[in-house]
Design a protein around this motif. Structure first.
Motif, short mmCIF file in Angstrom:
data_model
loop_
_atom_site.label_atom_id
_atom_site.label_comp_id
_atom_site.label_asym_id
_atom_site.label_seq_id
_atom_site.Cartn_x
_atom_site.Cartn_y
_atom_site.Cartn_z
N ILE A 107 22.03 -20.93 -59.40
CA ILE A 107 21.69 -21.78 -58.24
C ILE A 107 22.58 -23.02 -58.16
O ILE A 107 22.52 -23.75 -57.16
CB ILE A 107 20.20 -22.17 -58.21
N ARG A 108 23.39 -23.26 -59.19
CA ARG A 108 24.33 -24.40 -59.13
C ARG A 108 25.24 -24.22 -57.90
O ARG A 108 25.71 -23.12 -57.62
CB ARG A 108 25.18 -24.47 -60.39
N GLY A 109 25.45 -25.29 -57.19
CA GLY A 109 26.31 -25.22 -56.00
C GLY A 109 25.59 -24.70 -54.76
O GLY A 109 26.24 -24.36 -53.78
N HIS A 110 24.26 -24.64 -54.80
CA HIS A 110 23.45 -24.17 -53.67
C HIS A 110 22.41 -25.22 -53.30
O HIS A 110 21.92 -25.94 -54.16
CB HIS A 110 22.76 -22.86 -54.01
N ILE A 111 22.06 -25.25 -52.02
CA ILE A 111 21.13 -26.24 -51.49
C ILE A 111 19.89 -25.52 -50.96
O ILE A 111 20.01 -24.55 -50.19
CB ILE A 111 21.77 -27.04 -50.33
N GLY A 112 18.71 -25.99 -51.34
CA GLY A 112 17.45 -25.48 -50.81
C GLY A 112 16.96 -26.39 -49.70
O GLY A 112 17.12 -27.61 -49.78
N PHE A 113 16.37 -25.82 -48.66
CA PHE A 113 15.84 -26.60 -47.54
C PHE A 113 14.33 -26.41 -47.45
O PHE A 113 13.83 -25.30 -47.60
CB PHE A 113 16.48 -26.16 -46.22
N TYR A 114 13.62 -27.50 -47.18
CA TYR A 114 12.18 -27.42 -46.97
C TYR A 114 11.92 -26.61 -45.71
O TYR A 114 12.38 -26.98 -44.62
CB TYR A 114 11.57 -28.81 -46.81
N GLN A 115 11.15 -25.54 -45.85
CA GLN A 115 10.88 -24.68 -44.70
C GLN A 115 9.85 -25.30 -43.76
O GLN A 115 9.75 -24.88 -42.61
CB GLN A 115 10.43 -23.30 -45.17
N ASP A 116 9.10 -26.31 -44.20
CA ASP A 116 8.15 -26.98 -43.31
C ASP A 116 8.75 -28.22 -42.65
O ASP A 116 8.10 -28.85 -41.83
CB ASP A 116 6.87 -27.33 -44.06
N ARG A 117 10.00 -28.53 -42.98
CA ARG A 117 10.67 -29.69 -42.38
C ARG A 117 11.91 -29.30 -41.60
O ARG A 117 12.50 -30.13 -40.91
CB ARG A 117 11.04 -30.70 -43.46
N THR A 118 12.35 -28.06 -41.76
CA THR A 118 13.49 -27.52 -41.04
C THR A 118 13.07 -26.18 -40.45
O THR A 118 12.01 -25.66 -40.77
CB THR A 118 14.71 -27.32 -41.96
N THR A 119 13.93 -25.63 -39.62
CA THR A 119 13.72 -24.28 -39.12
C THR A 119 14.71 -23.37 -39.80
O THR A 119 15.92 -23.62 -39.74
CB THR A 119 13.90 -24.21 -37.59
N LEU A 120 14.21 -22.36 -40.48
CA LEU A 120 15.05 -21.42 -41.18
C LEU A 120 14.91 -20.06 -40.51
O LEU A 120 13.80 -19.57 -40.35
CB LEU A 120 14.63 -21.33 -42.64
#
Length: 143
Positions: A107-120
């Motif tokens: 997972i190094r070099g990867h970004i996770g996004f909050y699914q309740d704060r963004t639209t995925l």
């Protein structure tokens, strides 16, 4: 720093974090702005958590994000997290593990996004798999 403390896997060796690379088109938006788009995401399924798509950093629009130096956390299985927000907001919408534990080093070099704060959005993979078996090649009849 993450590696100064032992991984949670030392005390809980049966804890699972399943990481799979997916070819589906993944898009992340926030209030209409395209923050990330990739066909190289990681799908992370962690025990006691929902699934998360981690986007390769090279596919993230960091010009639309700002570091959130006020928010920090530590996962005993992944390490210390760094957070990102929109420049006009104080709420973090993404995170990354810059120095993850060896068990989840992918997972190094990867970004996770909050699914309740963004639209995925999850699109299809190319080539898409329909579930139908591929036609078998026919052999020419030998004479």
């Amino acid at each position: 720093m993450t590696n100064d403390r032992p991984s949670g896997f030392v005390d809980w060796p049966d804890y699972y974090i399943d990481v799979r690379r997916v070819r589906n088109l993944i898009r992340v938006t926030h209030e209409g702005a395209l923050l990330a788009e990739t066909t190289g995401a990681l799908l992370v399924a962690e025990q006691d958590h929902g699934i998360v798509f981690y986007i390769p950093a090279e596919d993230v629009r960091f010009d639309l994000l700002a570091p959130d130096d006020d928010t920090t956390s530590r996962c005993p299985f992944k390490g210390d997290a760094k957070y990102w927000r929109r420049p006009e907001s104080s709420e973090p919408i993404a995170w990354e593990y810059t120095d993850p534990y060896p068990e989840v080093a992918v997972i190094r070099g990867h970004i996770g996004f909050y699914q309740d704060r963004t639209t995925l959005e999850v699109g299809v993979a190319v080539p898409a798999v329909s579930g139908r078996p591929a036609p078998k090649p026919t052999a020419a009849a030998a004479h």
